[in-house]
Design a protein around this motif. Structure first.
Motif, PDB file in Angstrom:
ATOM      1  N   GLU A  93       0.830  -1.207   0.000  1.00 56.26           N
ATOM      2  CA  GLU A  93       0.000   0.000   0.000  1.00 56.26           C
ATOM      3  C   GLU A  93       0.863   1.254   0.000  1.00 56.26           C
ATOM      4  O   GLU A  93       0.534   2.267  -0.632  1.00 56.26           O
ATOM      5  N   ALA A  94       1.989   1.206   0.707  1.00 56.92           N
ATOM      6  CA  ALA A  94       2.889   2.359   0.775  1.00 56.92           C
ATOM      7  C   ALA A  94       3.441   2.708  -0.602  1.00 56.92           C
ATOM      8  O   ALA A  94       3.567   3.888  -0.955  1.00 56.92           O
ATOM      9  N   VAL A  95       3.773   1.684  -1.394  1.00 57.59           N
ATOM     10  CA  VAL A  95       4.260   1.917  -2.758  1.00 57.59           C
ATOM     11  C   VAL A  95       3.140   2.480  -3.624  1.00 57.59           C
ATOM     12  O   VAL A  95       3.323   3.476  -4.349  1.00 57.59           O
ATOM     13  N   ARG A  96       1.970   1.863  -3.566  1.00 59.65           N
ATOM     14  CA  ARG A  96       0.831   2.341  -4.371  1.00 59.65           C
ATOM     15  C   ARG A  96       0.493   3.780  -4.024  1.00 59.65           C
ATOM     16  O   ARG A  96       0.230   4.600  -4.911  1.00 59.65           O
ATOM     17  N   TYR A  97       0.492   4.065  -2.714  1.00 63.37           N
ATOM     18  CA  TYR A  97       0.156   5.421  -2.275  1.00 63.37           C
ATOM     19  C   TYR A  97       1.142   6.435  -2.870  1.00 63.37           C
ATOM     20  O   TYR A  97       0.737   7.474  -3.421  1.00 63.37           O
ATOM     21  N   LEU A  98       2.425   6.153  -2.772  1.00 61.72           N
ATOM     22  CA  LEU A  98       3.431   7.095  -3.276  1.00 61.72           C
ATOM     23  C   LEU A  98       3.293   7.277  -4.778  1.00 61.72           C
ATOM     24  O   LEU A  98       3.356   8.415  -5.283  1.00 61.72           O
ATOM     25  N   GLU A  99       3.089   6.195  -5.498  1.00 61.32           N
ATOM     26  CA  GLU A  99       2.980   6.310  -6.953  1.00 61.32           C
ATOM     27  C   GLU A  99       1.697   7.023  -7.362  1.00 61.32           C
ATOM     28  O   GLU A  99       1.703   7.819  -8.311  1.00 61.32           O
ATOM     29  N   ASP A 100       0.613   6.786  -6.652  1.00 58.01           N
ATOM     30  CA  ASP A 100      -0.657   7.437  -6.989  1.00 58.01           C
ATOM     31  C   ASP A 100      -0.640   8.928  -6.674  1.00 58.01           C
ATOM     32  O   ASP A 100      -1.276   9.725  -7.366  1.00 58.01           O
ATOM     33  N   THR A 101       0.081   9.318  -5.633  1.00 59.15           N
ATOM     34  CA  THR A 101       0.005  10.707  -5.170  1.00 59.15           C
ATOM     35  C   THR A 101       1.166  11.573  -5.643  1.00 59.15           C
ATOM     36  O   THR A 101       1.076  12.805  -5.556  1.00 59.15           O
TER      37      THR A 101
END
Length: 279
Positions: A154-162
């Motif tokens: 989730e931490a990776v997805r969050y950074l890439e999405d934001t």
């Protein structure tokens, strides 16, 4: 010696133009991530942001003192930190955005993060550590034998999405599990985002298994990682680390040293200890 709160009394009137970002600022922003900003800070998917001062005003309109007094120690202290930050020139105008808070029992996942835009032209992505939920603690234990755990993904997805459409230099950080998430996200994110990362702070958070530390992805960011631990570090000693550690003094003993409010500050840095205690 002082602590985080004393630092804000001493240096809260200094803007980032007058005194550049430092390790104590990092810990302050990591601690701020423990505050529940649901319905206060614009969520992930929104381009809006709110100043820290305005977020504090809304927070204390929503939560009265009786409610705050019922919170656990870490959250109660984080709320008092928010109150103090709102009155400083250094942090009052910081822009808060992209707040996300997820607790998923089915995936055994506890995750929360937000962006904090600073006046020096950088953004600090703050990952929350383990909260007081059973799910959060269970996921913490899973980290001892499983990589990745859902919060790391989730931490990776969050950074890439934001951060995919931005241009600002990025710092990532967190306390305890949040520090581990910051390192994992920095290592595993899109190369374009990775190139914008200037520092990654792991504040007394656990490490990783040897396979991850030997990966090319980790080695690409290893030189940017700043590991800070108290003398009697427990969580920060879990699993393996390769990055150098800054060992700081705490005004408490045993487990309480894990709490960043106890770390001793002088000027714009933490008071150094020679090494992690033999205990």
């Amino acid at each position: 010696m002082g602590t985080l709160m004393d630092y804000l009394d001493w240096r809260g009137d200094l803007t980032f133009a007058q005194s550049p970002f430092n390790e104590v600022d990092n810990v302050i922003l990591s601690q701020l991530s423990y505050v529940n900003f649901d319905r206060i800070v614009p969520p992930i998917g929104s381009e809006a942001e709110i100043s820290l001062a305005d977020a504090a005003r809304r927070y204390f309109q929503h939560y009265d003192e009786e409610r705050i007094s019922s919170f656990g120690f870490i959250l109660r202290g984080s709320v008092e930190l928010l109150r103090k930050l709102a009155g400083t020139a250094r942090f009052a105008d910081a822009g808060l955005s992209r707040f996300q808070n997820v607790i998923d029992p089915d995936e055994t996942k506890q995750f929360s993060a937000m962006h904090i835009r600073l006046s020096d032209g950088t953004v600090y992505v703050a990952y929350r550590g383990t909260d007081d939920t059973l799910i959060g603690w269970k996921e913490n234990f899973n980290m001892s034998f499983q990589t990745p755990v859902p919060a790391q993904l989730e931490a990776v997805r969050y950074l890439e999405d934001t951060a995919k459409d931005g241009t600002m230099p990025i710092r990532l950080g967190g306390h305890s599990k949040g520090g581990n998430l910051a390192v994992y996200a920095a290592a595993m994110c899109d190369p374009g985002i990775k190139a914008r990362i200037v520092e990654v702070y792991n504040n007394d958070g656990p490490g990783f298994d040897p396979e991850f530390l030997q990966s090319i992805a980790y080695r690409e960011v290893r030189g940017k990682i700043r590991m800070i631990v108290p003398q009697l570090s427990i969580v920060g000693m879990l699993l393996e680390h390769e990055e150098p550690q800054v060992v700081v003094k705490s005004n408490r003993s045993l487990w309480f040293q894990h709490l960043m409010f106890t770390w001793e500050v002088t000027g714009n840095r933490f008071v150094r200890a020679e090494q992690v205690g033999k205990e």
